[in-house]
Design a protein around this motif. Structure first.
Motif, mmCIF file in Angstrom:
data_model
loop_
_atom_site.group_PDB
_atom_site.id
_atom_site.type_symbol
_atom_site.label_atom_id
_atom_site.label_comp_id
_atom_site.label_asym_id
_atom_site.label_seq_id
_atom_site.Cartn_x
_atom_site.Cartn_y
_atom_site.Cartn_z
ATOM 1 N N ASP A 1 -2.292 31.193 41.807
ATOM 2 C CA ASP A 1 -0.894 31.392 41.483
ATOM 3 C C ASP A 1 -0.425 30.404 42.490
ATOM 4 O O ASP A 1 -0.592 30.468 43.609
ATOM 5 C CB ASP A 1 -0.425 32.863 41.222
ATOM 6 C CG ASP A 1 -1.038 33.382 40.209
ATOM 7 O OD1 ASP A 1 -1.610 32.933 39.184
ATOM 8 O OD2 ASP A 1 -0.605 34.704 40.268
ATOM 9 N N THR B 1 4.030 29.714 43.662
ATOM 10 C CA THR B 1 5.419 29.977 43.556
ATOM 11 C C THR B 1 5.996 28.844 44.240
ATOM 12 O O THR B 1 5.780 28.155 45.208
ATOM 13 C CB THR B 1 5.694 31.314 44.208
ATOM 14 O OG1 THR B 1 4.943 32.385 44.060
ATOM 15 C CG2 THR B 1 7.178 31.603 44.401
ATOM 16 N N ALA C 1 12.509 32.379 42.587
ATOM 17 C CA ALA C 1 10.990 32.173 42.652
ATOM 18 C C ALA C 1 10.510 32.070 41.158
ATOM 19 O O ALA C 1 10.674 32.943 40.458
ATOM 20 C CB ALA C 1 10.510 33.019 43.393
ATOM 21 N N LYS C 2 9.494 31.027 40.821
ATOM 22 C CA LYS C 2 8.721 30.675 39.868
ATOM 23 C C LYS C 2 7.401 30.676 40.077
ATOM 24 O O LYS C 2 6.787 30.051 40.883
ATOM 25 C CB LYS C 2 9.196 29.586 39.117
ATOM 26 C CG LYS C 2 10.641 29.078 38.785
ATOM 27 C CD LYS C 2 11.201 30.403 37.531
ATOM 28 C CE LYS C 2 12.605 29.957 37.459
ATOM 29 N NZ LYS C 2 13.000 30.732 36.276
ATOM 30 N N ARG C 3 6.550 31.755 39.566
ATOM 31 C CA ARG C 3 5.285 31.898 39.748
ATOM 32 C C ARG C 3 4.432 31.615 38.368
ATOM 33 O O ARG C 3 4.645 31.981 37.441
ATOM 34 C CB ARG C 3 4.813 33.318 40.300
ATOM 35 C CG ARG C 3 3.571 33.489 40.664
ATOM 36 C CD ARG C 3 3.249 34.857 41.113
ATOM 37 N NE ARG C 3 1.901 35.062 41.743
ATOM 38 C CZ ARG C 3 1.518 35.719 42.535
ATOM 39 N NH1 ARG C 3 2.362 36.611 43.371
ATOM 40 N NH2 ARG C 3 0.166 36.050 43.007
ATOM 41 N N GLU D 1 0.096 30.559 37.065
ATOM 42 C CA GLU D 1 -1.252 30.333 37.555
ATOM 43 C C GLU D 1 -1.805 28.819 37.213
ATOM 44 O O GLU D 1 -1.096 28.312 36.175
ATOM 45 C CB GLU D 1 -2.273 31.338 36.458
ATOM 46 C CG GLU D 1 -3.733 30.909 36.861
ATOM 47 C CD GLU D 1 -4.377 32.069 35.832
ATOM 48 O OE1 GLU D 1 -4.723 33.161 36.379
ATOM 49 O OE2 GLU D 1 -4.766 31.678 34.628
ATOM 50 N N TRP E 1 6.943 22.912 37.018
ATOM 51 C CA TRP E 1 6.503 23.126 38.440
ATOM 52 C C TRP E 1 6.758 21.841 39.401
ATOM 53 O O TRP E 1 6.869 21.980 40.329
ATOM 54 C CB TRP E 1 5.148 23.914 38.385
ATOM 55 C CG TRP E 1 3.897 23.152 38.012
ATOM 56 C CD1 TRP E 1 3.289 22.840 36.684
ATOM 57 C CD2 TRP E 1 3.422 21.722 38.743
ATOM 58 N NE1 TRP E 1 2.320 21.791 36.799
ATOM 59 C CE2 TRP E 1 2.327 21.206 38.002
ATOM 60 C CE3 TRP E 1 3.535 21.283 40.193
ATOM 61 C CZ2 TRP E 1 1.444 20.163 38.430
ATOM 62 C CZ3 TRP E 1 2.655 20.231 40.682
ATOM 63 C CH2 TRP E 1 1.834 19.609 39.697
ATOM 64 N N THR F 1 3.919 28.355 47.788
ATOM 65 C CA THR F 1 3.164 29.058 48.120
ATOM 66 C C THR F 1 2.072 29.245 47.335
ATOM 67 O O THR F 1 2.023 29.383 46.095
ATOM 68 C CB THR F 1 3.529 30.519 48.195
ATOM 69 O OG1 THR F 1 5.079 30.530 49.018
ATOM 70 C CG2 THR F 1 2.834 31.571 48.898
ATOM 71 N N HIS G 1 -1.074 31.476 46.057
ATOM 72 C CA HIS G 1 -1.517 32.957 45.742
ATOM 73 C C HIS G 1 -3.097 32.862 45.531
ATOM 74 O O HIS G 1 -3.495 32.672 44.208
ATOM 75 C CB HIS G 1 -0.535 33.622 45.195
ATOM 76 C CG HIS G 1 0.711 33.615 45.098
ATOM 77 N ND1 HIS G 1 1.309 34.308 46.269
ATOM 78 C CD2 HIS G 1 1.620 32.976 44.544
ATOM 79 C CE1 HIS G 1 2.891 34.054 46.124
ATOM 80 N NE2 HIS G 1 2.945 32.989 45.429
ATOM 81 N N ASP H 1 -1.902 34.788 50.769
ATOM 82 C CA ASP H 1 -0.912 33.923 50.337
ATOM 83 C C ASP H 1 -0.815 32.952 51.338
ATOM 84 O O ASP H 1 -0.925 33.336 52.642
ATOM 85 C CB ASP H 1 0.623 34.781 50.176
ATOM 86 C CG ASP H 1 0.533 35.769 49.233
ATOM 87 O OD1 ASP H 1 -0.243 35.398 48.267
ATOM 88 O OD2 ASP H 1 1.506 36.854 49.340
#
Length: 125
Positions: free
Chosen positions: A20, A22, A31-33, A35, A56, A67, A69, A77
């Motif tokens: 993932d 962010t 914040a936008k997360r 996959e 993104w 970031t 993940h 992270d």
């Protein structure tokens, strides 16, 4: 936050595919997360997508903080900065070298990916 030299993270950077990320929304600031796949080419770390616009990518152009993940071989992270790869020769080299993309990209269609796909390199803090 974890370091790229952490043994579990080093293993994930070498072998994992799905993470993932962010990013910070370019308009919302939130914040936008999501996959996504990442690619390790010569110990440099990249994210791309099929040709076409990607939210993104627009987010990291506006704010390069990102970031990773990890969630496959380890849970950790890792903060970094995104660098947009826009040079056509550099993009071509990446697309032909990215082993995880070899079933999608070849000499016949690489120019479509070079012309239309977002590509960033992530450098970890």
């Amino acid at each position: 936050m974890t370091s790229a030299s952490d043994p579990g993270v080093a293993e994930a950077l070498a072998n994992d595919l799905v993470i993932d990320i962010t990013t910070t929304g370019r308009s919302s600031g939130e914040a936008k997360r999501l996959e996504i796949w990442f690619h390790n080419v010569d110990d440099r770390y990249y994210i791309t997508g099929r040709p076409g616009p990607r939210s993104w990518y627009a987010n990291v152009l506006a704010n390069p903080a990102i970031t990773f993940h990890f969630k496959e071989s380890t849970e950790a992270d890792l903060d970094g900065e995104a660098r947009a790869v826009t040079d056509p020769a550099e993009k071509r080299s990446f697309f032909l070298a990215a082993k995880k993309l070899s079933e999608y990209i070849n000499e016949d269609n690489v120019q479509e990916w070079v012309d239309g796909s977002p590509l960033i390199e992530v450098v970890f803090n």
